[in-house]
Write an enzyme that holds these catalytic residues in place. Sequence first.
Site, mmCIF file in Angstrom:
data_model
loop_
_atom_site.group_PDB
_atom_site.id
_atom_site.type_symbol
_atom_site.label_atom_id
_atom_site.label_comp_id
_atom_site.label_asym_id
_atom_site.label_seq_id
_atom_site.Cartn_x
_atom_site.Cartn_y
_atom_site.Cartn_z
ATOM 1 N N CYS A 82 11.644 -68.647 6.072
ATOM 2 C CA CYS A 82 11.658 -67.434 6.900
ATOM 3 C C CYS A 82 12.599 -66.377 6.327
ATOM 4 O O CYS A 82 12.307 -65.798 5.281
ATOM 5 C CB CYS A 82 11.967 -67.800 8.342
ATOM 6 S SG CYS A 82 11.425 -66.545 9.509
ATOM 7 N N HIS A 187 9.122 -72.619 9.703
ATOM 8 C CA HIS A 187 10.358 -73.404 9.797
ATOM 9 C C HIS A 187 10.086 -74.899 9.872
ATOM 10 O O HIS A 187 10.143 -75.475 10.963
ATOM 11 C CB HIS A 187 11.119 -73.014 11.076
ATOM 12 C CG HIS A 187 11.681 -71.641 11.069
ATOM 13 N ND1 HIS A 187 12.949 -71.355 10.618
ATOM 14 C CD2 HIS A 187 11.152 -70.468 11.467
ATOM 15 C CE1 HIS A 187 13.175 -70.068 10.742
ATOM 16 N NE2 HIS A 187 12.108 -69.495 11.255
ATOM 17 N N GLU A 189 12.044 -77.204 9.203
ATOM 18 C CA GLU A 189 13.270 -77.869 9.662
ATOM 19 C C GLU A 189 13.323 -77.983 11.185
ATOM 20 O O GLU A 189 14.137 -78.733 11.715
ATOM 21 C CB GLU A 189 14.506 -77.135 9.120
ATOM 22 C CG GLU A 189 14.878 -75.831 9.809
ATOM 23 C CD GLU A 189 14.026 -74.635 9.382
ATOM 24 O OE1 GLU A 189 13.040 -74.824 8.635
ATOM 25 O OE2 GLU A 189 14.353 -73.516 9.819
HETATM 26 N N1 LIG Z 1 13.218 -66.896 11.880
HETATM 27 C C1 LIG Z 1 13.631 -66.065 10.962
HETATM 28 O O1 LIG Z 1 14.261 -66.428 9.967
HETATM 29 C C2 LIG Z 1 13.371 -64.625 11.233
HETATM 30 C C3 LIG Z 1 13.532 -63.749 10.025
HETATM 31 C C4 LIG Z 1 13.911 -62.345 10.426
HETATM 32 N N2 LIG Z 1 12.870 -61.712 11.172
HETATM 33 C C5 LIG Z 1 14.284 -61.568 9.191
HETATM 34 O O2 LIG Z 1 13.504 -60.830 8.674
HETATM 35 O O3 LIG Z 1 15.357 -61.709 8.711
#
Ligand SMILES: NC(=O)CC[C@H](N)C(=O)O
EC number: 4.3.3.6
Length: 208
Positions: A82, A187, A189
Site C-alpha cells: 500500500c 495488505h 499482513e
Molecule cells: N493503507 C495504506 O497504506 C493507505 C495508503 C495511503 N492512502 C497513502 O497513499 O499513503
Amino acid sequence: MNARPVIGVLALQGGVAEHLTALERAGAVARPVRRPEELAEVHGIVLPGGESTTMSRLLDAFELTEPLRARLAAGLPAYGSCAGMVLLAREVQDDRAVRPLGALDVVVRRNAFGRQVDSFETDLDVREVGRVRGVFIRAPWVESAGPAVEVLATAGHPEVPDASAPAAPAGRIVAVRQARVLATAFHPELVGGDERVHRHFVQTVRAR
Ligand SMILES: NC(=O)CC[C@H](N)C(=O)O
C-alpha cells in the site's frame, strides 16, 4: 544466505507490527528499522502501509532517505504494501507530497480506488503466490509499468467504474514485481494465518 534472513520493517509510521509477525511466521528474523545503522544490517526491507506522505517526510527527518535509496539501488530486496508501494515507485501521479524512492519502474496513483470505497476486500489471483484475500484500504493502483515490471495481479471494484481500465480488463494493476522488488496495493499482513506473500518475499531474500 543463512536459513533465516534478517528482514527489516521500516518502523517510522504505519502497520509495522503486523509485518514483523508475518515475516517471523514466514521464516525470517524480523526487525524494526528506524536508523541508518539498523538499515545497514538487514538482508531485505519491508515498507509497510500507512500514510506515504508522512512516511516520506519521516524518512527525511530520520536521515534514511538517501541510505535507503542507495541500498535499493545496490539491489536490496524490498517489499512494499500500500503506502509502501507508493514509496517504492518511480513516480507518483499528480502528487508532489511524496518523494518516491524509485526502486520500481512504475507510476502509481494514491488513493486511487476512490472515496466512496475507502476500503474493500476481494479475492484475487496473484501470480507466483496463488489466490489470496486482498484487503484494500485507501489503496493505490499502478497506473503504468515499465518493461522490466511483471504484473502479478489486477483487481477491479464493482462500485468504481474507473477501476476497470482498458489497459487491464480484469481491473487495475495491484501487485507487481521487478527482480527483487515486490509491491502490493493491498495488505496481506492483515490477513491472519496466510503468510504466502511474505514467504514469497523471504524466498526472494534468501535467493540473493
Ligand atoms: N493503507 C495504506 O497504506 C493507505 C495508503 C495511503 N492512502 C497513502 O497513499 O499513503
